[in-house]
Scaffold this motif. Structure first.
Motif, PDB file in Angstrom:
ATOM      1  N   ASP A 117       0.427   4.271  -2.931  1.00  0.00           N
ATOM      2  CA  ASP A 117       0.258   5.784  -2.537  1.00  0.00           C
ATOM      3  C   ASP A 117       1.234   6.740  -3.207  1.00  0.00           C
ATOM      4  O   ASP A 117       1.155   7.883  -3.085  1.00  0.00           O
ATOM      5  CB  ASP A 117       0.250   5.852  -1.097  1.00  0.00           C
ATOM      6  N   SER A 120      -0.877  -2.062  10.100  1.00  0.00           N
ATOM      7  CA  SER A 120      -1.886  -1.796   8.805  1.00  0.00           C
ATOM      8  C   SER A 120      -2.150  -0.537   8.534  1.00  0.00           C
ATOM      9  O   SER A 120      -2.587  -0.253   7.400  1.00  0.00           O
ATOM     10  CB  SER A 120      -2.900  -2.971   9.074  1.00  0.00           C
ATOM     11  N   ILE A 121      -2.107   0.397   9.421  1.00  0.00           N
ATOM     12  CA  ILE A 121      -2.794   1.643   9.363  1.00  0.00           C
ATOM     13  C   ILE A 121      -1.575   2.508   8.837  1.00  0.00           C
ATOM     14  O   ILE A 121      -1.925   3.819   8.568  1.00  0.00           O
ATOM     15  CB  ILE A 121      -3.400   2.121  10.528  1.00  0.00           C
ATOM     16  N   LEU A 178       0.852  -1.306   0.110  1.00  0.00           N
ATOM     17  CA  LEU A 178       0.063   0.146   0.030  1.00  0.00           C
ATOM     18  C   LEU A 178       0.980   1.207  -0.019  1.00  0.00           C
ATOM     19  O   LEU A 178       0.364   2.214  -0.543  1.00  0.00           O
ATOM     20  CB  LEU A 178      -0.719  -0.043   1.204  1.00  0.00           C
ATOM     21  N   THR A 193       1.009   7.102  15.474  1.00  0.00           N
ATOM     22  CA  THR A 193       0.671   5.665  15.131  1.00  0.00           C
ATOM     23  C   THR A 193       2.111   4.906  15.131  1.00  0.00           C
ATOM     24  O   THR A 193       1.970   3.791  15.630  1.00  0.00           O
ATOM     25  CB  THR A 193       0.530   5.705  13.509  1.00  0.00           C
ATOM     26  N   PRO A 199       0.098   3.181   6.144  1.00  0.00           N
ATOM     27  CA  PRO A 199       0.099   3.766   4.829  1.00  0.00           C
ATOM     28  C   PRO A 199      -0.954   4.915   4.837  1.00  0.00           C
ATOM     29  O   PRO A 199      -0.504   5.700   4.126  1.00  0.00           O
ATOM     30  CB  PRO A 199      -0.571   2.575   3.949  1.00  0.00           C
ATOM     31  N   TRP A 200      -1.608   4.958   5.763  1.00  0.00           N
ATOM     32  CA  TRP A 200      -2.707   6.162   5.763  1.00  0.00           C
ATOM     33  C   TRP A 200      -1.932   7.367   6.428  1.00  0.00           C
ATOM     34  O   TRP A 200      -1.931   8.249   5.641  1.00  0.00           O
ATOM     35  CB  TRP A 200      -3.992   5.805   6.716  1.00  0.00           C
ATOM     36  N   PRO A 201      -1.377   7.554   7.489  1.00  0.00           N
ATOM     37  CA  PRO A 201      -0.702   8.717   7.858  1.00  0.00           C
ATOM     38  C   PRO A 201       0.575   8.937   7.088  1.00  0.00           C
ATOM     39  O   PRO A 201       1.014  10.263   6.808  1.00  0.00           O
ATOM     40  CB  PRO A 201      -0.109   8.449   9.377  1.00  0.00           C
ATOM     41  N   THR A 202       0.922   7.889   6.323  1.00  0.00           N
ATOM     42  CA  THR A 202       2.304   8.329   5.342  1.00  0.00           C
ATOM     43  C   THR A 202       1.718   8.912   4.170  1.00  0.00           C
ATOM     44  O   THR A 202       2.330  10.061   3.866  1.00  0.00           O
ATOM     45  CB  THR A 202       2.804   6.848   5.093  1.00  0.00           C
ATOM     46  N   ALA A 203       0.487   8.593   3.719  1.00  0.00           N
ATOM     47  CA  ALA A 203      -0.311   9.313   2.418  1.00  0.00           C
ATOM     48  C   ALA A 203      -0.479  10.684   3.008  1.00  0.00           C
ATOM     49  O   ALA A 203      -0.284  11.841   2.189  1.00  0.00           O
ATOM     50  CB  ALA A 203      -1.382   8.628   1.871  1.00  0.00           C
ATOM     51  N   LEU A 204      -1.030  10.681   4.058  1.00  0.00           N
ATOM     52  CA  LEU A 204      -1.331  12.201   4.621  1.00  0.00           C
ATOM     53  C   LEU A 204      -0.281  12.954   4.782  1.00  0.00           C
ATOM     54  O   LEU A 204      -0.141  14.343   4.388  1.00  0.00           O
ATOM     55  CB  LEU A 204      -2.172  12.392   5.957  1.00  0.00           C
ATOM     56  N   TYR A 257       1.223  10.769  12.215  1.00  0.00           N
ATOM     57  CA  TYR A 257       2.188   9.785  11.890  1.00  0.00           C
ATOM     58  C   TYR A 257       3.067   9.451  13.190  1.00  0.00           C
ATOM     59  O   TYR A 257       3.293   8.200  13.265  1.00  0.00           O
ATOM     60  CB  TYR A 257       3.241  10.660  10.890  1.00  0.00           C
TER      61      TYR A 257
END
Length: 208
Positions: A24, A88-89, A20, A118, A91-96, A115
Motif C-alpha cells: 500500500d 488481518s484487517i 500488504l 481496530t 492494512p485497510w485502516p492504515t491505507a485509509l 484505526y
C-alpha cells in the motif's frame, strides 16, 4: 489437538498483513518532482511504520503466549481466529489513514477513529485469548502457568491504552495517530519479560 497447525496459521496471517502494508505504500511516477512527491506522501510512510511496529510487537507478545500452549481446543481456536480477524484487517485502516488524515474534516476523524478502534479490538481479542488460557490451564505447559495472569493484564492494558486515541480521533485526528505511535513506542521500550518467561518455562517442560 496440538498447536502446530495453529502456529502455522498465525504466522501466515502476520506475514500477509505485513506484506500488504508494504504493497500500500505510494509509488510516485518518475518525474523532475519525484523527491517532492515522495516527501508529500509522508503520512503513508508514518502510518506504515506505526502499523508495522504494532504488528511486530503484537506478534512477539502473542508468540510468547503460544509458546506456553501445549493443547488446543475448539474454544481457543475460535478466540484465536477472532484475534487474527483484527490482525488481518490492519492494512485497510492504515491505507485509509495515509490517504485521508491530512484532509481534515469528517474523513480524517472517521479514519483516525477506525484505526484506533481496530488496534484496540485487536488488543482486546488477544487479552480474551490470554484470559481463556488462564481459566483453562490444562491447555498450558505447567511451568508457564504462573506467568499467564501477567500476560493477560499486559494485553488488557495495551488495548485500553487506545481509548484516548479513540477520543481524540473525534477531536484532533492527527493527535489520535500520534497517540497510536506513542503506544507502540512505549510497549517497544517497556521490554516485558512475560513472553520470555513463558517461552523459557515451556522449553523446560519440553512442550515447545
Amino acid at each position: 489437538m496440538g498447536p502446530g497447525r495453529l502456529h502455522a496459521l498465525i504466522d501466515g496471517v502476520f506475514a500477509i498483513a505485513v506484506t500488504l502494508l508494504v504493497l500500500d505504500l505510494p509509488k510516485p511516477p518518475g518525474s523532475a518532482r519525484f523527491v517532492h512527491r515522495l516527501l508529500e506522501a509522508w503520512p503513508s510512510y508514518a502510518a506504515y511504520v506505526v502499523s508495522f511496529a504494532t504488528i511486530a510487537l503484537i506478534w512477539v507478545e502473542h508468540h510468547g503466549m503460544m509458546s506456553a500452549v501445549r493443547l488446543v481446543n475448539r474454544r481457543f481456536l475460535e478466540r484465536t481466529l477472532i484475534f487474527l480477524l483484527f490482525v488481518s484487517i490492519i492494512p485497510w485502516p492504515t491505507a485509509l489513514a495515509a490517504e485521508h488524515i491530512r484532509q481534515g474534516g469528517e474523513a480524517a476523524r472517521a479514519v483516525a477513529f477506525l484505526y484506533a478502534a481496530t488496534m484496540m479490538l485487536m488488543g482486546l481479542s488477544m487479552a480474551f485469548s490470554w484470559r481463556y488460557l488462564c481459566e483453562h490451564q490444562q491447555l498450558i505447559a505447567e511451568p508457564a502457568r504462573p506467568a499467564m495472569p501477567a500476560g493477560a493484564r499486559r494485553a488488557l492494558l495495551g488495548s485500553l491504552a487506545y481509548v484516548p486515541a479513540i477520543a481524540f480521533a473525534l477531536l484532533v485526528p492527527v493527535v489520535s495517530l500520534a497517540i497510536d505511535a506513542a503506544i507502540a513506542i512505549y510497549f517497544a521500550l517497556s521490554r516485558s519479560e512475560v513472553p520470555g518467561l513463558i517461552y523459557n518455562a515451556a522449553l523446560k517442560d519440553g512442550s515447545w
